[in-house]
Scaffold this active site. Structure first.
Site, short mmCIF file in Angstrom:
data_model
loop_
_atom_site.label_atom_id
_atom_site.label_comp_id
_atom_site.label_asym_id
_atom_site.label_seq_id
_atom_site.Cartn_x
_atom_site.Cartn_y
_atom_site.Cartn_z
N MET A 1 0.82 -1.21 0.00
CA MET A 1 0.00 0.00 0.00
C MET A 1 0.86 1.27 0.00
O MET A 1 2.04 1.23 0.30
CB MET A 1 -0.92 0.02 1.21
CG MET A 1 -1.96 -1.08 1.23
SD MET A 1 -2.98 -1.06 2.73
CE MET A 1 -3.98 0.39 2.44
N HIS A 2 0.22 2.37 -0.33
CA HIS A 2 0.71 3.74 -0.12
C HIS A 2 1.82 4.21 -1.06
O HIS A 2 2.11 5.40 -1.10
CB HIS A 2 1.22 3.93 1.32
CG HIS A 2 0.32 3.41 2.40
ND1 HIS A 2 -1.01 3.76 2.48
CD2 HIS A 2 0.56 2.58 3.44
CE1 HIS A 2 -1.54 3.16 3.54
NE2 HIS A 2 -0.62 2.44 4.12
N ASP B 1 -2.76 -4.91 -0.10
CA ASP B 1 -2.30 -6.18 0.46
C ASP B 1 -3.05 -6.56 1.73
O ASP B 1 -3.41 -7.74 1.91
CB ASP B 1 -0.79 -6.17 0.71
CG ASP B 1 -0.30 -5.02 1.57
OD1 ASP B 1 -1.12 -4.20 2.04
OD2 ASP B 1 0.93 -4.93 1.78
#
Length: 499
Positions: free
Chosen positions: A81-82, A239
């Site tokens: 992520m991110h 995820d």
């Protein structure tokens, strides 16, 4: 027999699995790629490494399984992520991807908080942290203005991989929720946040559901991997959302404990109005129309890996853990705080650092290893405490990842969490969740819940032992004092900038 493929684009490697209609994993292949760490706090990757290693993994997967490509009906993705990937108007990568564990953006987080105040929490359900995507965008805008001017769209890591495999640009709600740009309840990009921070809203990609069909493989990808050109591709998810799908966290009543590089406690939520006041993350789920609450320990499994590589480099993990079960709860008076990269929940602090408390000359390797395992589990228990304080019942926990590979650790989780802990028969984490999204997208099942009934099977359960529970309750109260009592020291050390 028909098959689907789940691709999990992790921080250090990509994992591909081939799953049949019975939910059996028929083959799996992983490929590693490096981090780029130019200076302290920086963590980047070359997005082309993701593409190259995924293509290589898929090619090997087909070769290993000997399955007819015509029988592979769908592919979907899970991803770290991110991370920020910026593309220009020709859809070329403008700079290396800035990853979730990059901590350079403290100043940008402060600016976000000052500009938006409580409106940010109202819109995104989350507070600004260095790991999120929005601070990274602002950092590029401030420090690399020429690159920012060229940016036409941003993508999350797995979205870039999917784009390179299909030519289609989009993102799903579960991954978009981790950007700090999504109106989580209304499921749309926030025009208000973009306006307040001077971000062109057009750089936000189109949004789709995680199980949604987005296209088919490009001819060159099909040729390189050996897959069929018409193979269906589905959006996939973040995820943690995919890990939840792969563990069957699709309704209230079951909680997920995932111990990988980082650690996660995750619980399903039906109501978009749920308000944890920023104490934990609140994101859109990969299951359409639902949400999840999540607390994060940044250095969970990584703490154990760090300990092994630093002090017992030639030891296997099995050898490292040998004898740990003979050490009583409390590790002989030794506590470990797993703040190697700072911490996320409940202490959003990028400057705090880890510590061993109570080191004694009588302590041996087994004491230190058990203390690391207990410290990781105590940190995760802080999220469970928050959930329970908000009225959530946490009685049954599915454990996946490294923490589910050792019976002593599973029993430790049951004792510290005070809940039944379940180990799955075949635990593939986010990759299985991605495969399930593909299976659902292909129409194999009427719902993700129906898919979970077929794909997910418990193998064993661990129950709290009353004497150990009492000891851990007392130890946890002491553990919770470590952060406040070491914060000043750690921040002072960080401010010296001598290293």
């Amino acid at each position: 027999m028909k098959y689907v493929i789940g691709i999990d684009l992790g921080t250090s490697s990509v994992k591909t699995i081939l799953v049949n209609q019975r939910g059996e994993v028929c083959a799996e292949v992983s490929k590693n790629y490096p981090l780029i760490q130019m200076k302290s706090g920086y963590s980047e990757q070359d997005p082309e490494e993701w593409v190259g290693q995924t293509v290589s993994a898929l090619s090997e997967l087909l070769s290993l399984s000997r399955v007819n490509p015509a029988d592979i009906e769908g592919i979907s993705y899970s991803g770290q992520m991110h991370g920020l990937v910026l593309l220009d108007d020709h859809h070329q990568v403008l700079r290396p991807a800035i990853l979730w564990n990059d901590t350079r953006t403290t100043a940008q987080c402060t600016a976000i908080a000052e500009a938006l105040g409580e409106d940010l929490l109202r819109i995104t359900k989350n507070r600004p942290l260095e790991g999120f995507t929005l601070p990274k965008i602002l950092w590029v805008k401030e420090h690399e203005p020429e690159i920012f001017k060229k940016a036409r769209v941003f993508l999350l890591p797995k979205d870039y991989l999917r784009f390179r495999m299909t030519g289609v640009i989009c993102s799903d709600f579960s991954d978009a929720a981790g950007t700090l740009l999504l109106d989580v309840a209304e499921r749309k990009w926030s025009a208000e946040i973009c306006r307040q921070l001077g971000i062109p809203p057009e750089i936000c990609p189109p949004l789709v559901e995680s199980h949604e069909f987005v296209g088919t493989l490009l001819p060159e990808i099909a040729q390189l991997t050996g897959l069929r050109r018409g193979t269906n591709v589905f959006a996939g998810g973040a995820d943690n959302a995919c890990g939840a799908v792969g563990a069957g966290i699709l309704s209230p009543g079951i909680t997920l404990c995932s111990i990988g590089t980082s650690g996660v406690i995750l619980s399903h939520e039906d109501q978009k109005e749920r308000d944890f006041k920023g104490k934990v993350h609140f994101f859109n789920h990969a299951k359409a129309g639902s949400f999840y609450a999540m607390g994060v320990t940044l250095s969970a499994g990584y703490s154990l890996s760090w300990f092994k590589e630093t002090f017992f480099q030639n030891e296997t993990f099995e050898g490292l853990l040998q004898g740990v079960n003979e050490v009583p709860p409390g590790s002989g008076g030794l506590l470990f705080a797993p703040y190697l990269f700072g911490e996320r929940t409940p202490h959003a602090d990028s400057a705090i650092r880890g510590s061993f408390i109570g080191v004694d000359a009588a302590h041996r390797k087994e004491n230190f290893v058990r203390a690391v395992m207990e410290g990781i589990t105590f940190s995760l228990h802080e999220t469970i405490r928050i959930f329970r304080s908000e009225g959530k019942a946490i009685d049954r926990i599915i454990s996946i990842g490294g923490g589910a590979k050792n019976q002593c650790w599973l029993q430790m989780q049951a004792d510290i969490f005070g809940a039944e802990v379940i180990k799955l028969e075949s635990e593939q984490g986010p990759a299985l969740g991605a495969a399930m999204l593909a299976a659902f997208g292909c129409g194999w099942f009427a719902s993700l819940e129906e898919c979970a009934e077929q794909f997910i099977r418990p193998s064993s359960a661990f129950y709290p032992q009353s004497e150990a529970v009492k000891k851990y309750q007392a130890l946890f109260e002491i553990y919770q004092e470590i952060y406040a009592k070491t914060k000043g020291i750690c921040h002072a050390m960080q401010s010296l900038k001598m290293w």
